[in-house]
Write a protein that holds these residues in place. Structure first.
Motif, PDB file in Angstrom:
ATOM      1  N   VAL A   1      38.662 -35.332 -59.660  1.00 57.49           N
ATOM      2  CA  VAL A   1      38.191 -35.239 -58.276  1.00 57.49           C
ATOM      3  C   VAL A   1      38.318 -33.778 -57.876  1.00 57.49           C
ATOM      4  O   VAL A   1      39.305 -33.110 -58.239  1.00 57.49           O
ATOM      5  CB  VAL A   1      39.025 -36.117 -57.328  1.00 57.49           C
ATOM      6  N   THR A   2      37.334 -33.248 -57.152  1.00 59.99           N
ATOM      7  CA  THR A   2      37.413 -31.864 -56.696  1.00 59.99           C
ATOM      8  C   THR A   2      37.111 -31.769 -55.207  1.00 59.99           C
ATOM      9  O   THR A   2      36.195 -32.439 -54.710  1.00 59.99           O
ATOM     10  CB  THR A   2      36.453 -30.946 -57.489  1.00 59.99           C
ATOM     11  N   VAL A   3      37.892 -30.970 -54.505  1.00 62.17           N
ATOM     12  CA  VAL A   3      37.673 -30.706 -53.079  1.00 62.17           C
ATOM     13  C   VAL A   3      37.508 -29.202 -52.885  1.00 62.17           C
ATOM     14  O   VAL A   3      38.024 -28.407 -53.676  1.00 62.17           O
ATOM     15  CB  VAL A   3      38.838 -31.220 -52.197  1.00 62.17           C
ATOM     16  N   THR A   4      36.769 -28.831 -51.861  1.00 62.08           N
ATOM     17  CA  THR A   4      36.521 -27.424 -51.559  1.00 62.08           C
ATOM     18  C   THR A   4      37.306 -27.049 -50.303  1.00 62.08           C
ATOM     19  O   THR A   4      37.157 -27.682 -49.267  1.00 62.08           O
ATOM     20  CB  THR A   4      35.017 -27.176 -51.312  1.00 62.08           C
ATOM     21  N   GLN A   5      38.130 -26.002 -50.412  1.00 59.82           N
ATOM     22  CA  GLN A   5      39.042 -25.619 -49.331  1.00 59.82           C
ATOM     23  C   GLN A   5      39.025 -24.099 -49.155  1.00 59.82           C
ATOM     24  O   GLN A   5      39.527 -23.384 -50.001  1.00 59.82           O
ATOM     25  CB  GLN A   5      40.454 -26.117 -49.667  1.00 59.82           C
ATOM     26  N   ALA A   6      38.402 -23.557 -48.114  1.00 63.63           N
ATOM     27  CA  ALA A   6      37.673 -24.187 -47.037  1.00 63.63           C
ATOM     28  C   ALA A   6      36.331 -24.717 -47.547  1.00 63.63           C
ATOM     29  O   ALA A   6      35.801 -24.250 -48.554  1.00 63.63           O
ATOM     30  CB  ALA A   6      37.439 -23.170 -45.914  1.00 63.63           C
ATOM     31  N   THR A   7      35.763 -25.686 -46.822  1.00 61.94           N
ATOM     32  CA  THR A   7      34.557 -26.351 -47.268  1.00 61.94           C
ATOM     33  C   THR A   7      33.329 -25.474 -47.088  1.00 61.94           C
ATOM     34  O   THR A   7      33.372 -24.425 -46.445  1.00 61.94           O
ATOM     35  CB  THR A   7      34.333 -27.659 -46.496  1.00 61.94           C
ATOM     36  N   GLU A   8      32.220 -25.955 -47.621  1.00 67.69           N
ATOM     37  CA  GLU A   8      30.952 -25.247 -47.465  1.00 67.69           C
ATOM     38  C   GLU A   8      30.441 -25.318 -46.026  1.00 67.69           C
ATOM     39  O   GLU A   8      29.483 -24.634 -45.675  1.00 67.69           O
ATOM     40  CB  GLU A   8      29.898 -25.838 -48.407  1.00 67.69           C
ATOM     41  N   SER A   9      31.079 -26.125 -45.196  1.00 66.80           N
ATOM     42  CA  SER A   9      30.727 -26.208 -43.782  1.00 66.80           C
ATOM     43  C   SER A   9      31.671 -25.399 -42.906  1.00 66.80           C
ATOM     44  O   SER A   9      31.608 -25.489 -41.678  1.00 66.80           O
ATOM     45  CB  SER A   9      30.736 -27.681 -43.324  1.00 66.80           C
ATOM     46  N   GLY A  10      32.561 -24.632 -43.531  1.00 66.67           N
ATOM     47  CA  GLY A  10      33.500 -23.818 -42.760  1.00 66.67           C
ATOM     48  C   GLY A  10      34.619 -24.609 -42.131  1.00 66.67           C
ATOM     49  O   GLY A  10      35.316 -24.106 -41.240  1.00 66.67           O
ATOM     50  N   THR A  11      34.810 -25.837 -42.585  1.00 67.92           N
ATOM     51  CA  THR A  11      35.908 -26.664 -42.093  1.00 67.92           C
ATOM     52  C   THR A  11      37.037 -26.656 -43.124  1.00 67.92           C
ATOM     53  O   THR A  11      36.869 -26.199 -44.258  1.00 67.92           O
ATOM     54  CB  THR A  11      35.443 -28.107 -41.832  1.00 67.92           C
ATOM     55  N   VAL A  12      38.183 -27.196 -42.724  1.00 70.25           N
ATOM     56  CA  VAL A  12      39.373 -27.147 -43.568  1.00 70.25           C
ATOM     57  C   VAL A  12      39.990 -28.540 -43.646  1.00 70.25           C
ATOM     58  O   VAL A  12      40.198 -29.195 -42.617  1.00 70.25           O
ATOM     59  CB  VAL A  12      40.396 -26.140 -42.998  1.00 70.25           C
ATOM     60  N   TYR A  13      40.272 -28.991 -44.858  1.00 73.34           N
ATOM     61  CA  TYR A  13      41.011 -30.240 -45.030  1.00 73.34           C
ATOM     62  C   TYR A  13      42.422 -30.071 -44.481  1.00 73.34           C
ATOM     63  O   TYR A  13      43.115 -29.092 -44.810  1.00 73.34           O
ATOM     64  CB  TYR A  13      41.118 -30.609 -46.500  1.00 73.34           C
ATOM     65  N   SER A  14      42.871 -31.019 -43.683  1.00 72.12           N
ATOM     66  CA  SER A  14      44.264 -31.014 -43.246  1.00 72.12           C
ATOM     67  C   SER A  14      45.155 -31.409 -44.419  1.00 72.12           C
ATOM     68  O   SER A  14      44.685 -31.934 -45.441  1.00 72.12           O
ATOM     69  CB  SER A  14      44.464 -32.005 -42.097  1.00 72.12           C
ATOM     70  N   LEU A  15      46.464 -31.175 -44.284  1.00 75.16           N
ATOM     71  CA  LEU A  15      47.390 -31.562 -45.342  1.00 75.16           C
ATOM     72  C   LEU A  15      47.351 -33.064 -45.581  1.00 75.16           C
ATOM     73  O   LEU A  15      47.403 -33.525 -46.727  1.00 75.16           O
ATOM     74  CB  LEU A  15      48.805 -31.115 -44.992  1.00 75.16           C
ATOM     75  N   ASP A  16      47.246 -33.836 -44.515  1.00 71.42           N
ATOM     76  CA  ASP A  16      47.182 -35.291 -44.657  1.00 71.42           C
ATOM     77  C   ASP A  16      45.906 -35.717 -45.382  1.00 71.42           C
ATOM     78  O   ASP A  16      45.927 -36.660 -46.191  1.00 71.42           O
ATOM     79  CB  ASP A  16      47.242 -35.970 -43.286  1.00 71.42           C
ATOM     80  N   GLU A  17      44.797 -35.038 -45.105  1.00 73.84           N
ATOM     81  CA  GLU A  17      43.536 -35.379 -45.779  1.00 73.84           C
ATOM     82  C   GLU A  17      43.602 -35.053 -47.265  1.00 73.84           C
ATOM     83  O   GLU A  17      43.112 -35.827 -48.103  1.00 73.84           O
ATOM     84  CB  GLU A  17      42.377 -34.637 -45.115  1.00 73.84           C
ATOM     85  N   ILE A  18      44.212 -33.926 -47.610  1.00 77.01           N
ATOM     86  CA  ILE A  18      44.379 -33.592 -49.032  1.00 77.01           C
ATOM     87  C   ILE A  18      45.256 -34.634 -49.709  1.00 77.01           C
ATOM     88  O   ILE A  18      44.955 -35.119 -50.809  1.00 77.01           O
ATOM     89  CB  ILE A  18      44.996 -32.196 -49.192  1.00 77.01           C
ATOM     90  N   GLU A  19      46.341 -34.996 -49.049  1.00 73.83           N
ATOM     91  CA  GLU A  19      47.287 -35.947 -49.624  1.00 73.83           C
ATOM     92  C   GLU A  19      46.643 -37.321 -49.815  1.00 73.83           C
ATOM     93  O   GLU A  19      46.893 -37.998 -50.822  1.00 73.83           O
ATOM     94  CB  GLU A  19      48.523 -36.058 -48.732  1.00 73.83           C
TER      95      GLU A  19
ATOM     96  N   HIS B   1      44.150 -43.560 -59.778  1.00 71.42           N
ATOM     97  CA  HIS B   1      43.176 -43.766 -60.856  1.00 71.42           C
ATOM     98  C   HIS B   1      43.431 -42.833 -62.043  1.00 71.42           C
ATOM     99  O   HIS B   1      42.580 -42.709 -62.926  1.00 71.42           O
ATOM    100  CB  HIS B   1      41.765 -43.553 -60.318  1.00 71.42           C
ATOM    101  N   LYS B   2      44.607 -42.182 -62.038  1.00 71.72           N
ATOM    102  CA  LYS B   2      45.010 -41.281 -63.127  1.00 71.72           C
ATOM    103  C   LYS B   2      44.004 -40.144 -63.328  1.00 71.72           C
ATOM    104  O   LYS B   2      43.665 -39.777 -64.456  1.00 71.72           O
ATOM    105  CB  LYS B   2      45.214 -42.061 -64.423  1.00 71.72           C
ATOM    106  N   LEU B   3      43.561 -39.567 -62.214  1.00 68.21           N
ATOM    107  CA  LEU B   3      42.605 -38.464 -62.250  1.00 68.21           C
ATOM    108  C   LEU B   3      43.252 -37.203 -61.688  1.00 68.21           C
ATOM    109  O   LEU B   3      43.920 -37.259 -60.654  1.00 68.21           O
ATOM    110  CB  LEU B   3      41.355 -38.792 -61.414  1.00 68.21           C
ATOM    111  N   PRO B   4      43.065 -36.055 -62.320  1.00 70.22           N
ATOM    112  CA  PRO B   4      43.572 -34.809 -61.737  1.00 70.22           C
ATOM    113  C   PRO B   4      42.751 -34.416 -60.517  1.00 70.22           C
ATOM    114  O   PRO B   4      41.548 -34.697 -60.448  1.00 70.22           O
ATOM    115  CB  PRO B   4      43.406 -33.794 -62.869  1.00 70.22           C
ATOM    116  N   LEU B   5      43.400 -33.747 -59.575  1.00 72.41           N
ATOM    117  CA  LEU B   5      42.728 -33.245 -58.377  1.00 72.41           C
ATOM    118  C   LEU B   5      42.583 -31.738 -58.484  1.00 72.41           C
ATOM    119  O   LEU B   5      43.574 -31.020 -58.651  1.00 72.41           O
ATOM    120  CB  LEU B   5      43.508 -33.616 -57.118  1.00 72.41           C
ATOM    121  N   HIS B   6      41.350 -31.276 -58.387  1.00 73.63           N
ATOM    122  CA  HIS B   6      41.028 -29.854 -58.435  1.00 73.63           C
ATOM    123  C   HIS B   6      40.678 -29.377 -57.038  1.00 73.63           C
ATOM    124  O   HIS B   6      40.038 -30.096 -56.262  1.00 73.63           O
ATOM    125  CB  HIS B   6      39.843 -29.607 -59.380  1.00 73.63           C
ATOM    126  N   MET B   7      41.079 -28.157 -56.712  1.00 73.62           N
ATOM    127  CA  MET B   7      40.718 -27.540 -55.439  1.00 73.62           C
ATOM    128  C   MET B   7      39.917 -26.273 -55.720  1.00 73.62           C
ATOM    129  O   MET B   7      40.384 -25.375 -56.424  1.00 73.62           O
ATOM    130  CB  MET B   7      41.969 -27.198 -54.621  1.00 73.62           C
TER     131      MET B   7
END
Length: 348
Positions: free
Chosen positions: A137-155, A164-170
């Protein structure tokens, strides 16, 4: 009035000076110099734990190689529909993982919706060989919309990945902008929330050409050495990437540069919100501002010397942008001046 991209900005003088200082004499090559080791140690100090660091030349290389460490046959990587890896990297993540594919997950304001991620992963049951198998799984921080995932959202996303035994990439091309936007420490926004792999960007924030893959799982480091070499990203004179990061971290320069860029974005956003000829598409949380303007207004601003990009209208805004209007992206950087922002606002 340059608001096209933070990639348009040059290098901060301190970083240029560091490069010049390292341009003389002889040092061991291929990442074995004393300066390389010093900067690698500094990364571990920044993240409050031992990490493995691999310098590369571009953010696309960092993302692609990070995801390649998680590769599986028939692999599927889950990302936001508008993520840079999905729409702006010309298939590089798929290429370097030898055919893994990206599976888009929706969510408003550039952020992946956790419930939709869970549902999307479940579309690939473990024993259904025809569908392929989830690999990351990969997330973009800050996002392409200029927004930011909160700590709770990342968690929350990390918990789903872990279940699901998947690594998380940022993807942290604008890591510093997100970090100062949240006002937290690097460890709090990454491994303490469940991030396993990080693309750490410096180029958009005052460096000349400095990106890194940061591994919180040290067991992946040996494989990454070979992945980086095979991808032609092992720089012989890597001291010049190290020199940039050395100056970048010194005295928390990287955080100061990001704070300035974010402050300029906030000033720009406040002015646009008060304008009679434009409006904010949403509130910025880093250094990208998205505005809805009459097309004739945008054309006039560009004719007067402002440079910014037309932007595609995301799904959650469908129907809210008039036929005579457009969505436009304006990006600030460490080099943006108050007078540049004010000139644009005056022209509005």
């Amino acid at each position: 009035m340059i608001f096209a991209s933070d990639n348009w900005a040059g290098a901060h003088p301190a970083i240029a000076d560091s490069l010049m200082a390292q341009s003389h004499g002889y040092v061991p090559a291929y990442g074995t110099s004393e300066l390389d080791r010093k900067v690698e140690k500094r990364f571990s100090e920044v993240f409050e734990r031992e990490v493995a660091v691999f310098f590369v030349g571009t953010g696309t290389a960092a993302n692609s190689l990070a995801l390649a460490t998680a590769n599986r046959p028939g692999g599927v990587v889950f990302c936001h529909r508008e993520a840079h890896v999905n729409v702006d990297e010309c298939g590089a993540p798929e290429f370097f993982s030898h055919g893994a594919r990206l599976d888009p997950v929706d969510g408003a304001l550039g952020k992946m919706d956790a419930a939709r991620l869970e549902a999307e992963i479940r579309r690939f049951p473990p024993h259904f060989v025809h569908g392929g198998q989830p690999m990351a799984v990969t997330v973009t921080q800050a996002t392409e919309s200029g927004t930011v995932y909160s700590l709770d959202e990342i968690e929350a996303i990390a918990a789903i990945a872990r279940a699901h035994k998947l690594p998380l990439h940022m993807d942290g091309a604008r890591f510093a902008n997100a970090l100062v936007g949240l006002g937290v420490a690097p460890a709090e926004m990454t491994w303490k929330r469940g991030v396993d792999l990080l693309s750490f960007g410096g180029t958009k924030n005052g460096c000349w050409c400095a990106e890194a893959v940061v591994l919180f799982d040290l067991s992946k480091a040996q494989e990454m050495q070979f992945l980086r070499k095979r991808a032609a990203q092992l720089f012989s004179k890597s001291r010049f990437i190290a020199a940039q990061f050395d100056a970048y971290f010194a005295g928390d320069l990287w955080l100061d540069l990001a704070r300035h860029a974010n402050a300029m974005a906030n000033r720009l956003a406040d002015g646009i919100a008060a304008s009679a000829s434009s409006r904010l598409a949403w509130t910025p949380e880093a250094n990208e501002v998205f505005a809805i303007m009459k097309r004739e207004v945008a054309t006039r601003l560009q004719q007067e010397g402002a440079i910014f990009y037309d932007w595609h209208v995301p799904q959650h805004l469908a129907g809210s942008v008039g036929e005579d209007e457009g969505l436009y992206r304006l990006v600030t950087s460490f080099a943006t001046r108050i007078e540049d922002v004010d000139r644009l606002l005056a022209a509005c």
